[in-house]
Design a protein around this motif. Structure first.
Motif, PDB file in Angstrom:
ATOM      1  N   VAL A 147       0.840  -1.204   0.000  1.00 14.65           N
ATOM      2  CA  VAL A 147       0.000   0.000   0.000  1.00 14.65           C
ATOM      3  C   VAL A 147       0.874   1.252   0.000  1.00 14.65           C
ATOM      4  CG1 VAL A 147      -1.756   1.304   1.260  1.00 14.65           C
ATOM      5  CG2 VAL A 147      -1.913  -1.188   1.134  1.00 14.65           C
ATOM      6  N   ALA A 148       1.966   1.227   0.761  1.00 18.47           N
ATOM      7  CA  ALA A 148       2.861   2.386   0.805  1.00 18.47           C
ATOM      8  C   ALA A 148       3.461   2.672  -0.566  1.00 18.47           C
ATOM      9  CB  ALA A 148       3.974   2.152   1.830  1.00 18.47           C
ATOM     10  N   ARG A 149       3.770   1.630  -1.318  1.00 20.10           N
ATOM     11  CA  ARG A 149       4.388   1.804  -2.636  1.00 20.10           C
ATOM     12  C   ARG A 149       3.370   2.139  -3.718  1.00 20.10           C
ATOM     13  NH1 ARG A 149       8.117  -3.375  -1.201  1.00 20.10           N
ATOM     14  NH2 ARG A 149       9.903  -2.222  -0.348  1.00 20.10           N
ATOM     15  N   GLU A 150       2.200   1.526  -3.635  1.00 16.53           N
ATOM     16  CA  GLU A 150       1.185   1.738  -4.667  1.00 16.53           C
ATOM     17  C   GLU A 150       0.271   2.921  -4.371  1.00 16.53           C
ATOM     18  OE1 GLU A 150       1.098   0.143  -7.452  1.00 16.53           O
ATOM     19  OE2 GLU A 150       2.655  -1.319  -6.968  1.00 16.53           O
ATOM     20  N   GLU A 151       0.195   3.297  -3.079  1.00 21.67           N
ATOM     21  CA  GLU A 151      -0.675   4.393  -2.630  1.00 21.67           C
ATOM     22  C   GLU A 151      -2.140   4.137  -2.976  1.00 21.67           C
ATOM     23  OE1 GLU A 151       1.031   7.975  -4.206  1.00 21.67           O
ATOM     24  OE2 GLU A 151       2.761   7.893  -2.865  1.00 21.67           O
ATOM     25  N   GLU A 194      -2.683  -1.236  12.102  1.00 21.65           N
ATOM     26  CA  GLU A 194      -2.778   0.030  12.841  1.00 21.65           C
ATOM     27  C   GLU A 194      -3.231  -0.205  14.274  1.00 21.65           C
ATOM     28  OE1 GLU A 194      -3.668   3.349   9.394  1.00 21.65           O
ATOM     29  OE2 GLU A 194      -5.363   2.160  10.126  1.00 21.65           O
ATOM     30  N   THR A 195      -4.150  -1.150  14.456  1.00 21.37           N
ATOM     31  CA  THR A 195      -4.604  -1.486  15.811  1.00 21.37           C
ATOM     32  C   THR A 195      -3.461  -2.085  16.626  1.00 21.37           C
ATOM     33  OG1 THR A 195      -6.873  -1.886  15.058  1.00 21.37           O
ATOM     34  CG2 THR A 195      -6.223  -2.889  17.149  1.00 21.37           C
ATOM     35  N   ALA A 196      -2.693  -2.986  15.999  1.00 16.89           N
ATOM     36  CA  ALA A 196      -1.584  -3.630  16.705  1.00 16.89           C
ATOM     37  C   ALA A 196      -0.531  -2.616  17.116  1.00 16.89           C
ATOM     38  CB  ALA A 196      -0.957  -4.703  15.813  1.00 16.89           C
ATOM     39  N   LEU A 197      -0.286  -1.624  16.249  1.00 17.50           N
ATOM     40  CA  LEU A 197       0.758  -0.635  16.529  1.00 17.50           C
ATOM     41  C   LEU A 197       0.230   0.598  17.244  1.00 17.50           C
ATOM     42  CD1 LEU A 197       2.674  -0.832  13.126  1.00 17.50           C
ATOM     43  CD2 LEU A 197       3.316  -1.860  15.324  1.00 17.50           C
ATOM     44  N   PRO A 231      -6.814  12.888  -2.088  1.00 17.22           N
ATOM     45  CA  PRO A 231      -7.138  12.733  -3.513  1.00 17.22           C
ATOM     46  C   PRO A 231      -6.051  11.992  -4.290  1.00 17.22           C
ATOM     47  CG  PRO A 231      -7.669  14.949  -2.778  1.00 17.22           C
ATOM     48  CD  PRO A 231      -6.934  14.286  -1.649  1.00 17.22           C
ATOM     49  N   GLN A 232      -4.817  12.036  -3.783  1.00 18.10           N
ATOM     50  CA  GLN A 232      -3.709  11.337  -4.449  1.00 18.10           C
ATOM     51  C   GLN A 232      -3.648   9.857  -4.075  1.00 18.10           C
ATOM     52  OE1 GLN A 232      -3.114  14.452  -2.813  1.00 18.10           O
ATOM     53  NE2 GLN A 232      -3.578  15.324  -4.833  1.00 18.10           N
ATOM     54  N   GLY A 233      -4.431   9.452  -3.060  1.00 16.97           N
ATOM     55  CA  GLY A 233      -4.404   8.063  -2.636  1.00 16.97           C
ATOM     56  C   GLY A 233      -4.054   7.937  -1.165  1.00 16.97           C
ATOM     57  N   TYR A 234      -3.526   6.773  -0.793  1.00 14.30           N
ATOM     58  CA  TYR A 234      -3.140   6.503   0.590  1.00 14.30           C
ATOM     59  C   TYR A 234      -1.709   6.973   0.811  1.00 14.30           C
ATOM     60  CZ  TYR A 234      -7.324   3.825   1.656  1.00 14.30           C
ATOM     61  OH  TYR A 234      -8.630   3.452   1.907  1.00 14.30           O
ATOM     62  N   LEU A 235      -1.546   8.014   1.647  1.00 15.60           N
ATOM     63  CA  LEU A 235      -0.237   8.579   1.910  1.00 15.60           C
ATOM     64  C   LEU A 235       0.198   8.242   3.322  1.00 15.60           C
ATOM     65  CD1 LEU A 235      -0.709  12.111   0.289  1.00 15.60           C
ATOM     66  CD2 LEU A 235       0.133   9.998  -0.762  1.00 15.60           C
ATOM     67  N   LEU A 236       1.485   7.984   3.496  1.00 15.68           N
ATOM     68  CA  LEU A 236       2.013   7.606   4.809  1.00 15.68           C
ATOM     69  C   LEU A 236       1.946   8.760   5.802  1.00 15.68           C
ATOM     70  CD1 LEU A 236       5.175   5.629   3.665  1.00 15.68           C
ATOM     71  CD2 LEU A 236       3.195   4.656   4.825  1.00 15.68           C
ATOM     72  N   THR A 237       1.544   8.451   7.023  1.00 17.81           N
ATOM     73  CA  THR A 237       1.658   9.399   8.123  1.00 17.81           C
ATOM     74  C   THR A 237       3.104   9.392   8.619  1.00 17.81           C
ATOM     75  OG1 THR A 237       1.155   7.705   9.758  1.00 17.81           O
ATOM     76  CG2 THR A 237      -0.730   8.898   8.802  1.00 17.81           C
ATOM     77  N   SER A 238       3.416  10.228   9.600  1.00 17.20           N
ATOM     78  CA  SER A 238       4.775  10.220  10.162  1.00 17.20           C
ATOM     79  C   SER A 238       5.079   8.861  10.783  1.00 17.20           C
ATOM     80  CB  SER A 238       4.939  11.342  11.188  1.00 17.20           C
ATOM     81  OG  SER A 238       3.971  11.219  12.221  1.00 17.20           O
ATOM     82  N   GLY A 256       3.743   6.056   9.792  1.00 18.29           N
ATOM     83  CA  GLY A 256       3.900   5.171   8.645  1.00 18.29           C
ATOM     84  C   GLY A 256       5.269   5.295   8.000  1.00 18.29           C
ATOM     85  N   GLU A 257       5.764   6.526   7.905  1.00 17.35           N
ATOM     86  CA  GLU A 257       7.106   6.739   7.344  1.00 17.35           C
ATOM     87  C   GLU A 257       8.158   6.013   8.170  1.00 17.35           C
ATOM     88  OE1 GLU A 257       8.063   8.149   4.661  1.00 17.35           O
ATOM     89  OE2 GLU A 257       6.503   9.545   3.997  1.00 17.35           O
ATOM     90  N   ARG A 258       8.035   6.083   9.499  1.00 14.17           N
ATOM     91  CA  ARG A 258       9.011   5.396  10.363  1.00 14.17           C
ATOM     92  C   ARG A 258       8.925   3.887  10.184  1.00 14.17           C
ATOM     93  NH1 ARG A 258       7.066   9.321  13.980  1.00 14.17           N
ATOM     94  NH2 ARG A 258       5.804   7.772  15.082  1.00 14.17           N
ATOM     95  N   LEU A 259       7.699   3.378  10.097  1.00 12.67           N
ATOM     96  CA  LEU A 259       7.535   1.934   9.920  1.00 12.67           C
ATOM     97  C   LEU A 259       8.052   1.499   8.556  1.00 12.67           C
ATOM     98  CD1 LEU A 259       6.436  -0.747  10.989  1.00 12.67           C
ATOM     99  CD2 LEU A 259       4.231  -0.165   9.948  1.00 12.67           C
ATOM    100  N   PHE A 260       7.849   2.338   7.545  1.00 11.65           N
ATOM    101  CA  PHE A 260       8.270   1.988   6.187  1.00 11.65           C
ATOM    102  C   PHE A 260       9.766   1.698   6.126  1.00 11.65           C
ATOM    103  CE2 PHE A 260       9.456   3.203   1.772  1.00 11.65           C
ATOM    104  CZ  PHE A 260       8.694   2.268   1.094  1.00 11.65           C
ATOM    105  N   GLU A 261      10.580   2.515   6.782  1.00  8.80           N
ATOM    106  CA  GLU A 261      12.028   2.293   6.794  1.00  8.80           C
ATOM    107  C   GLU A 261      12.370   0.946   7.409  1.00  8.80           C
ATOM    108  OE1 GLU A 261      14.466   4.201   5.490  1.00  8.80           O
ATOM    109  OE2 GLU A 261      12.846   5.411   4.634  1.00  8.80           O
ATOM    110  N   HIS A 262      11.757   0.627   8.537  1.00  6.99           N
ATOM    111  CA  HIS A 262      12.044  -0.651   9.203  1.00  6.99           C
ATOM    112  C   HIS A 262      11.503  -1.829   8.387  1.00  6.99           C
ATOM    113  CE1 HIS A 262      13.683   1.164  12.816  1.00  6.99           C
ATOM    114  NE2 HIS A 262      12.637   1.969  12.889  1.00  6.99           N
ATOM    115  N   ALA A 263      10.327  -1.659   7.807  1.00  8.79           N
ATOM    116  CA  ALA A 263       9.732  -2.744   7.018  1.00  8.79           C
ATOM    117  C   ALA A 263      10.580  -3.047   5.783  1.00  8.79           C
ATOM    118  CB  ALA A 263       8.306  -2.367   6.610  1.00  8.79           C
ATOM    119  N   GLN A 264      11.112  -2.006   5.147  1.00  9.83           N
ATOM    120  CA  GLN A 264      11.988  -2.226   3.991  1.00  9.83           C
ATOM    121  C   GLN A 264      13.242  -2.986   4.397  1.00  9.83           C
ATOM    122  OE1 GLN A 264      11.779   0.614   0.298  1.00  9.83           O
ATOM    123  NE2 GLN A 264      12.579   1.727   2.049  1.00  9.83           N
TER     124      GLN A 264
END
Length: 300
Positions: A14-18, A42-45, A54-61, A63-71
């Motif tokens: 979802v983060a990549r495809e938005e 989101e509930t777990a975290l 309008p651009q789609g699903y954008l990461l929150t702050s 989400g941005e932190r999780l994205f780095e660790h998930a990658q």
């Protein structure tokens, strides 16, 4: 509750495809399931990971932190899987290469066919786009580029130089004024890239030789060469494309001879992935050999 890896895979998609639907297509699950998995994560975290815009699903702050660790976790798992393939076993699975359409049309098909012959269980996908491939979104496992990127956590390897020259058909040259100097080109119809869609400075060939008007333009090398092959004008062509267009003749070779380079770009986290290392080595060797073979034909 500790999030599981399956939910993290959905989060990365979802983060990549938005988009829930695009992420679902990538993962082969329905968008409603994607939405439920994101809600569960989101509930777990105990933190919102996306905002809907309008651009789609954008990461929150968060989400941005999780994205780095998930990658990082994804890269570690890919490296572990690659290491298990061994160094002699035939390659398998799927590998996607991003490339500009010139190399994607004239080099990669035959290079990848040879790699496929040697690795029958390997699925190779060529993503041809007239723009820079976004590796951070995992659009591809690796990309062939015409300049070396300087930003991001990337592995960059120079693969090969290649040459380019001005070309036209004999028919076009016979019907129009002689071309003996660069100045003579101003009286001829030029074929090239759409100026405001040149995605890499290295592709701005006509500007480099002082041409400021492009009468027939396309963002595709293949379209440009097709137009030139019809005898409609003059363009800059990669020498490795000329064996596929025998009607094109080099002109002004003593005045216009350009050299550019191909680079293979990969995720830095993939440097321990034996499977991708072996494929990258075979791909680089194949491209070097194919450029040399086709350029030799173009000289004949």
């Amino acid at each position: 509750m500790t999030p599981n890896w399956d939910d993290m895979r959905v989060f990365l998609a979802v983060a990549r495809e938005e988009s829930l639907s695009s992420a679902g297509r990538r993962l082969k699950i329905d968008p409603a399931t994607v939405g439920r998995r994101i809600a569960r994560l989101e509930t777990a975290l105990k933190a919102p990971l996306f905002t809907k815009s309008p651009q789609g699903y954008l990461l929150t702050s968060a989400g941005e932190r999780l994205f780095e660790h998930a990658q990082s976790a994804e890269e570690a798992m890919r490296a572990a899987a690659g290491a298990m393939d061994g160094s002699t076993k035939a390659l398998s699975g799927q590998i996607r290469i991003g490339a500009p359409d010139g190399s994607a049309n004239y080099l990669l098909p035959q290079v990848c066919a040879r790699i496929s012959d040697a690795n029958p269980d390997l699925d190779i996908q060529i993503l041809a786009l007239p723009r820079i491939i976004n590796l951070s979104r995992r659009e591809a496992d690796m990309a062939l580029t015409v300049s070396a990127p300087t930003a991001g956590k990337l592995l960059v390897q120079k693969v090969s130089d290649y040459r380019l020259h001005m070309v036209a058909t004999e028919g076009y040259l016979a019907r129009h004024a002689p071309i003996r100097t660069l100045a003579d080109l101003r009286g001829h119809r030029m074929i090239g890239y759409i100026p405001d869609m040149i995605f890499d400075r290295e592709l701005d060939y006509l500007n480099d030789i002082g041409i400021d008007r492009v009468a027939l333009a396309s963002n595709s090398v293949s379209v440009q060469l097709r137009q030139a092959s019809l005898g409609t004008g003059v363009c800059v062509a990669h020498d490795f494309t000329l064996p596929f267009h025998p009607g094109l003749r080099k002109i002004l070779t003593d005045q216009v001879s350009l050299t550019r380079s191909f680079y293979l770009v990969r995720h830095q986290g993939d440097q321990r992935n034996e499977r991708l290392n072996r494929f990258a080595e075979a791909l680089s060797r194949g491209i070097r050999d194919e450029v040399a073979r086709l350029e030799a034909q173009a000289q004949a």
